[in-house]
Design a protein around this motif. Structure first.
Motif, PDB file in Angstrom:
ATOM      1  N   GLY A 113      36.325  17.833 -11.949  1.00 20.24           N
ATOM      2  CA  GLY A 113      37.058  16.691 -11.407  1.00 20.24           C
ATOM      3  C   GLY A 113      37.841  15.943 -12.460  1.00 20.24           C
ATOM      4  N   LEU A 117      41.930  15.647 -12.741  1.00 19.28           N
ATOM      5  CA  LEU A 117      42.546  14.325 -12.768  1.00 19.28           C
ATOM      6  C   LEU A 117      43.438  14.163 -14.000  1.00 19.28           C
ATOM      7  N   VAL A 121      46.648  15.703 -11.698  1.00 19.79           N
ATOM      8  CA  VAL A 121      47.054  14.553 -10.888  1.00 19.79           C
ATOM      9  C   VAL A 121      47.925  13.589 -11.686  1.00 19.79           C
ATOM     10  N   VAL A 128      47.163  12.361  -3.706  1.00 13.26           N
ATOM     11  CA  VAL A 128      45.701  12.432  -3.694  1.00 13.26           C
ATOM     12  C   VAL A 128      45.208  13.520  -2.747  1.00 13.26           C
ATOM     13  N   ALA A 131      45.825  16.938  -4.178  1.00  8.90           N
ATOM     14  CA  ALA A 131      44.893  17.221  -5.275  1.00  8.90           C
ATOM     15  C   ALA A 131      43.506  17.561  -4.742  1.00  8.90           C
ATOM     16  N   LEU A 132      43.059  16.821  -3.738  1.00 10.32           N
ATOM     17  CA  LEU A 132      41.762  17.113  -3.133  1.00 10.32           C
ATOM     18  C   LEU A 132      41.763  18.499  -2.495  1.00 10.32           C
ATOM     19  N   LEU A 207      38.918  12.385  -7.708  1.00 12.94           N
ATOM     20  CA  LEU A 207      40.245  12.588  -7.134  1.00 12.94           C
ATOM     21  C   LEU A 207      40.540  11.689  -5.945  1.00 12.94           C
TER      22      LEU A 207
END
Length: 259
Positions: A113, A117, A121, A128, A131-132, A207
């Motif tokens: 994670g 990030l 990201v 968001v 990215a998830l 995220l």
């Protein structure tokens, strides 16, 4: 006699240790009190009903469902060809490829994670939700590859070769012979990926953004400000859902053969 008594005692203690927390959460979710506590202060369904009245829970549930379903489908679209290539061909550095594919399982979720990030990201300004989705797909991919590989290992390769000798193209043999025979494994991989994605916490924690949170993260945030039994009630409902999914998968697919 003493030996048998010790065996049953150890078995009972082990079962109690494993499923005891589940019964505690169920009892706490059915409490009639105003705060999360065990033993429950009476029995009531008020907190179970309240779960469906909390807007943030509904929104985060829909997000988690979408990520679990579409992330698992994306992982299968990528994972089935990878599993087929690893199972049917002697690829150079095949074991290295297996290790790379399994990396999201081996590496702790917090590290995955944080890395996503920091290097995806933030520098690329990725949305968001996107990215998830990418993170959940990457996390599910190893499970898809492993489960489908197990299914392919149980399918004789000479059946596919017979189809090719009878005039089918290699791609046609895959869709007409291989795919129908591994559909149970693919469904098992989908169920495992769905449950894994839906319950994912460490990666989603890094995220998630303002107004965009998966259900587990939303539950953690809810506990920071409110300490009523509604989270326990929701946890119990999710546990029952997961148990039902796995039970159905085992009953109709023989889920334990693939995991």
């Amino acid at each position: 006699m003493i030996s048998r008594f010790l065996q049953w005692t150890v078995l009972a203690l082990t079962i109690g240790f494993l499923i005891g927390p589940f019964f505690i959460i169920v009892a706490a979710g059915l409490s009639a009190g105003e705060s999360l506590a065990f033993p429950p202060q009476g029995l009531s369904l008020r907190w179970v009903i309240k779960v469906f009245q909390i807007d943030s829970f509904r929104d985060s549930f829909l997000l988690s469902m979408g990520l679990a379903i579409f992330g698992t489908l994306a992982a299968l679209i990528l994972g089935v060809p990878i599993a087929y290539a690893l199972a049917r061909y002697k690829l150079p550095f095949g074991e290295t490829l297996r290790t790379i594919v399994s990396a999201p399982i081996i590496v702790p979720g917090i590290i995955v994670g944080l890395a996503l990030l920091r290097y995806l990201v933030v520098p690329l300004n990725v949305e968001v939700v996107a990215a998830l989705f990418a993170a959940h797909t990457a996390l599910i991919l190893p499970y898809a590859v492993r489960v489908v590989s197990a299914s392919l290992s149980n399918l004789r390769s000479d059946i596919e070769e017979a189809a090719v000798l009878l005039g089918a193209s290699r791609l046609g043999a895959f869709f007409r012979v291989v795919l129908p025979n591994i559909k149970s494994g693919i469904l098992a991989a989908f169920i495992l990926g769905f449950v894994t994605s839906f319950n994912q916490v460490p990666v989603s924690l890094f995220l998630s953004g303002p107004g965009v949170r998966t259900l587990p993260i939303d539950m953690i945030s809810y506990l920071e400000t409110t300490y009523d039994p509604s989270v326990a009630a929701l946890s119990a409902l999710l546990a029952f859902l997961s148990i039902a999914i796995v039970f159905v998968a085992e009953r109709f697919l023989g889920f334990s053969r693939y995991v």
